[in-house]
Enzyme design. Sequence first.
Site, PDB file in Angstrom:
ATOM      1  N   ASP A  23     -15.625   9.416 -13.316  1.00  0.00           N
ATOM      2  CA  ASP A  23     -16.118   8.939 -12.047  1.00  0.00           C
ATOM      3  C   ASP A  23     -17.316   7.790 -12.436  1.00  0.00           C
ATOM      4  O   ASP A  23     -18.249   8.177 -12.936  1.00  0.00           O
ATOM      5  CB  ASP A  23     -16.899  10.063 -11.425  1.00  0.00           C
ATOM      6  CG  ASP A  23     -17.724   9.693 -10.434  1.00  0.00           C
ATOM      7  OD1 ASP A  23     -17.679   8.581  -9.915  1.00  0.00           O
ATOM      8  OD2 ASP A  23     -18.452  10.595  -9.817  1.00  0.00           O
ATOM      9  N   ASN A  25     -18.788   5.629 -10.128  1.00  0.00           N
ATOM     10  CA  ASN A  25     -19.614   5.460  -9.245  1.00  0.00           C
ATOM     11  C   ASN A  25     -20.401   6.429  -8.930  1.00  0.00           C
ATOM     12  O   ASN A  25     -21.481   6.388  -7.865  1.00  0.00           O
ATOM     13  CB  ASN A  25     -19.088   4.642  -7.882  1.00  0.00           C
ATOM     14  CG  ASN A  25     -18.276   5.659  -7.312  1.00  0.00           C
ATOM     15  OD1 ASN A  25     -17.979   6.638  -7.612  1.00  0.00           O
ATOM     16  ND2 ASN A  25     -17.427   5.229  -6.154  1.00  0.00           N
ATOM     17  N   ASP A  27     -20.016   9.606  -7.418  1.00  0.00           N
ATOM     18  CA  ASP A  27     -19.674  10.156  -6.209  1.00  0.00           C
ATOM     19  C   ASP A  27     -18.951  11.277  -6.259  1.00  0.00           C
ATOM     20  O   ASP A  27     -18.632  12.113  -5.104  1.00  0.00           O
ATOM     21  CB  ASP A  27     -18.913   9.134  -4.968  1.00  0.00           C
ATOM     22  CG  ASP A  27     -17.393   8.822  -5.439  1.00  0.00           C
ATOM     23  OD1 ASP A  27     -17.283   9.365  -6.505  1.00  0.00           O
ATOM     24  OD2 ASP A  27     -16.861   8.291  -4.610  1.00  0.00           O
ATOM     25  N   ASP A 204       8.312   9.044  -7.673  1.00  0.00           N
ATOM     26  CA  ASP A 204       7.988  10.166  -7.038  1.00  0.00           C
ATOM     27  C   ASP A 204       9.278  10.856  -6.282  1.00  0.00           C
ATOM     28  O   ASP A 204       9.851   9.916  -5.890  1.00  0.00           O
ATOM     29  CB  ASP A 204       6.587  10.412  -6.160  1.00  0.00           C
ATOM     30  CG  ASP A 204       6.462  11.635  -5.846  1.00  0.00           C
ATOM     31  OD1 ASP A 204       5.770  12.530  -6.727  1.00  0.00           O
ATOM     32  OD2 ASP A 204       6.379  12.172  -4.395  1.00  0.00           O
ATOM     33  N   GLU A 264      10.869  10.891 -11.365  1.00  0.00           N
ATOM     34  CA  GLU A 264      10.610  12.303 -11.526  1.00  0.00           C
ATOM     35  C   GLU A 264      11.699  12.918 -10.516  1.00  0.00           C
ATOM     36  O   GLU A 264      11.887  13.026  -9.418  1.00  0.00           O
ATOM     37  CB  GLU A 264       9.355  12.733 -10.586  1.00  0.00           C
ATOM     38  CG  GLU A 264       8.789  13.956 -10.583  1.00  0.00           C
ATOM     39  CD  GLU A 264       8.423  14.453  -9.076  1.00  0.00           C
ATOM     40  OE1 GLU A 264       7.682  15.403  -9.307  1.00  0.00           O
ATOM     41  OE2 GLU A 264       8.805  13.945  -8.260  1.00  0.00           O
TER      42      GLU A 264
HETATM   43  C1  NOJ Z   1       5.748  15.251  -7.005  1.00  0.00           C
HETATM   44  C2  NOJ Z   1       4.119  14.945  -7.316  1.00  0.00           C
HETATM   45  O1  NOJ Z   1       4.025  15.070  -8.758  1.00  0.00           O
HETATM   46  C3  NOJ Z   1       3.362  15.940  -6.548  1.00  0.00           C
HETATM   47  O2  NOJ Z   1       2.113  16.306  -7.005  1.00  0.00           O
HETATM   48  C4  NOJ Z   1       3.500  15.984  -5.114  1.00  0.00           C
HETATM   49  O3  NOJ Z   1       2.974  16.956  -4.466  1.00  0.00           O
HETATM   50  C5  NOJ Z   1       4.985  15.754  -4.568  1.00  0.00           C
HETATM   51  N1  NOJ Z   1       5.795  15.038  -5.555  1.00  0.00           N
HETATM   52  C6  NOJ Z   1       5.169  15.255  -3.268  1.00  0.00           C
HETATM   53  O4  NOJ Z   1       4.752  13.846  -3.417  1.00  0.00           O
END
Ligand code: NOJ
Length: 541
Positions: A23, A25, A27, A204, A264
């Site tokens: 972090d 700044n 916060d 993702d 992923e």
């Molecule tokens: C996979 C991501 O790694 C996870 O953190 C996220 O909740 C889901 N996809 C939905 O985007």
Amino acid sequence: MSEYPRWWPEGVVYQVYPRSFADGNGDGTGDIAGIRARLGHLHRLGVDAIWVTPWYPSPLNDGGYDVADYRDIDPRFGTLAEAEQLIEEAHEWGLKVIVDLVPNHTSADHAWFQEAIAAPPGHPSRQRYHIRSGTGVDGSEPPCDWKSVFGGPAWERLDDGEWYLHLFDASQPDLNWENAEVRAEFCAVFQFWLDRGVDGFRVDVAHGLVKDPTFPDMAEDSQLLENSRQPNHPFWDRDGVHEIIREWRAVLDACGRDVMMVAEAWVHSSRLPLYLRPDEYHQSFNFDFLECEWDPTLMRAVVDGAIGAAESVHSTPTWAFSNHDVVRHATRYGLPPNTNWRRWLHDGPHDVLDAALGLRRARAAALLLLALPGSAYVYQGEELGLPEVWDLPPEVLDDPAWERSGHAVKGRDGCRVPLPWTPDGPSFGFGSSDPWLPQPAAFAELAASVQDGVVGSTLELYRSALRLRSTELVGVGALAWLDLRDDVLAFRRGDIACVINYGADPLDLPAGEVLVHSGSGSTPLAHELHADEAAWVRLTT
Ligand code: NOJ
């Protein structure tokens, strides 16, 4: 063959979860200033690249995987100018930068979704999402029975009576990938970040995107991510996704630099190679170690399976033991065999955890991870040996899975607790105020500064292994198994052997020079492995 020297096939990528890394700044939330200030740590660690999980404007309902604007930075993390500076400075340190793209869904705060829900049913802006009428006499039932990954129904009703699909949180509406505007937009988003100099993308839910247009009902238990690997699933791993991937790949291939994208994709191992064809992803995560017991036979099968799958499409494997979605492996490996760690997190019993055993095994796992051919992903804090913070009080839990499951699933906050950099201060050097999630007192002795330069510390173990990997293992090629003992996993690459002892009896290492040892830091390094220790040996030829 690529016309550029490729950095990623054997690269080590360090995953930065910006909210919890450092972090800058004060916060209480990590930010780009914090990452920039710690690039020296990452350089000294010896990794090749950083992967920054989503940093875009977002309500942070799902830790940033709910993106409101793909072309900007959330003010809590910094500014677009700071992101550009980070990319430039990382390059000066010799580090590549991977950003995280989230194409399956946007945030409900995204301008497109706001436009869609302000428009009447039938309006073209609604076609960018899956917005449909319901079923039942008055449309008051959802279009089908799909469930959200985070629990509860995957459909939410709008005020005008129509329903929208969200496979994750209700604040994450799914995009409609049949829509031409959606397709064009993401090609442009890839280009936007390429123009800012990034070296790669983590994509993702890469096995999501395409849905069965008939929206069939399905059995509840086949909808969970863990059960998603069935053929012809209505929303996971549908064949249509590959056409989309090829469009993105064409954007990357046209950029004139050595850039990559990693998927992923939680799919059946027989389907994974499809994502790695030469005109699709460069890499895919291999999640098998995240679900594998501490067992030499099972781990050898994981290694063989991943190498075989990658080779079948002339790709290279990837390896990881932890990430921001799973219980940290220093804790998983301290649990009795066959513990369902997701359930354990919530229900315990927590006194069965042997934290010292978990850390010993995690240190051995580091030497396995970094000795394997292909590329390795290190999750922030694993280089410090951080455990899962399993006892976060319910009132601080932030993962949408906690609320959506009706408090039946504790969620992923325990692996996202801010990192300790120093043994003191309001947040162990993470920042200058209280951190967004509380850190346990035990983090003090695991702080980076406490381990820095300490022979035998987990941080120095990772540093040594990463240094040796770059000089001794990169470019050496395939592995050959060595059969030493049933309770031992051992292989060689070139003249370096990696040996892990899973058994209770000590093992004499093969003849040669011990280069790094997970259980012994002092020199000369022990020539013996005790239970749950690993070493690399330069074999006497
Ligand atoms: C996979 C991501 O790694 C996870 O953190 C996220 O909740 C889901 N996809 C939905 O985007």
